[in-house]
Design a protein around this motif. Structure first.
Motif: not given
Length: 265
Positions: A210-211, A213-221, A230-238, A241-249
């Motif tokens: 999900i992360c 498919s939703k990343c606006p700059v296609k920065n997650i594989i 390496d091209h995150c723009q820090y919009c924090f959408r990932c 949207v992560c149902p497992s709450k696995a992404i943070s910063g």
């Protein structure tokens, strides 16, 4: 100085927007809905879906975006560069923010649009729930959203009546824009992750994709687990949207996990 340009229902309006976690999206939707309820023909377009920009199909354009680093995201500036020069079309703009912009985008955007031939109508800023650092109580978030939606209706009414201004503070606007631009330039380098530390908890990630498919700059594989590039723009959408709450910063902990109610990605 107020624009004093009154809009008429026969003018076609396109509202372009970018939204990281939904605040700008729901404000943009309310703006379009309000225009249409008053007899205008208004269309909403997510700039992530734009490949070509035909301003000739509209008399008026609106541009909405979130504040980031006192300005806005590179994806928004990339979109602005794609806009062709026009001859007298009108433009308005709005931003959403959890904190403050310190006028870092207002002046720069007006200059960009004026240089492309637009006549600027008005600019508005909307205080919305933040998607980084702190989590607002539910009632406080709801209050901010409701107030923002009411102000979006007022914004449209004032646009129609020609009762808005788009001012800039020359030195402050330019300084804050340049500071923001410098901050975002680090996203071009791999060591940006060492500073902001966006990371995936591999014990929680189930590789659902999900992360990615939703990343606006296609920065997650997604391999065995999600991998942030390496091209995150820090919009924090990932994060949202992560149902497992696995992404943070550092700026957006899992406990925040914010998506605006009613937003769709």
């Amino acid at each position: 100085m107020k624009s004093k340009v009154k809009l008429a229902p026969d003018q076609k309006i396109i509202v372009y927007y970018f939204s990281g976690t939904g605040n700008t999206q729901i404000i943009a939707k309310k703006i379009v809905e309000t225009f249409n309820s008053k007899g205008f023909t208004a269309t909403l377009i997510n700039i992530e879906n734009v490949t070509t920009i035909s301003i000739g199909n509209s008399d008026v354009i609106g541009i909405g975006f979130p504040i980031a680093g006192f300005s806005t995201y590179p994806i928004v500036f990339d979109f602005l560069q794609k806009i062709d020069t026009v001859h007298g079309n009108y433009a308005f703009a709005f931003d959403t923010m959890g904190g403050t912009s310190l006028w870092g985008i207002m002046g720069k955007l007006k200059t960009i649009l004026a240089n492309k031939g637009f006549r600027t109508l008005g600019f508005e800023e909307f205080k919305m729930p933040p998607n980084l650092f702190v989590k607002f109580p539910e009632n406080s978030r709801r209050t901010r959203v409701e107030k923002g939606l009411r102000r979006a209706e007022d914004f449209v009414n004032n646009l129609i009546a020609g009762d808005l201004s788009w001012n800039r503070i020359p030195i402050v606007s330019e300084v804050m824009y340049r500071l923001s631009h410098a901050l975002f330039s680090i996203t071009e380098y791999k060591w940006h992750q060492k500073i902001l530390k966006m990371k995936v908890d591999t014990t929680k990630c189930n590789a659902c994709g999900i992360c990615s498919s939703k990343c606006p700059v296609k920065n997650i594989i997604v391999q065995e687990k999600a991998v942030i590039g390496d091209h995150c723009q820090y919009c924090f959408r990932c994060v949202g949207v992560c149902p497992s709450k696995a992404i943070s910063g550092i700026a957006s902990p899992r406990s925040l996990h914010y998506l605006a109610e009613g937003a769709q990605f």
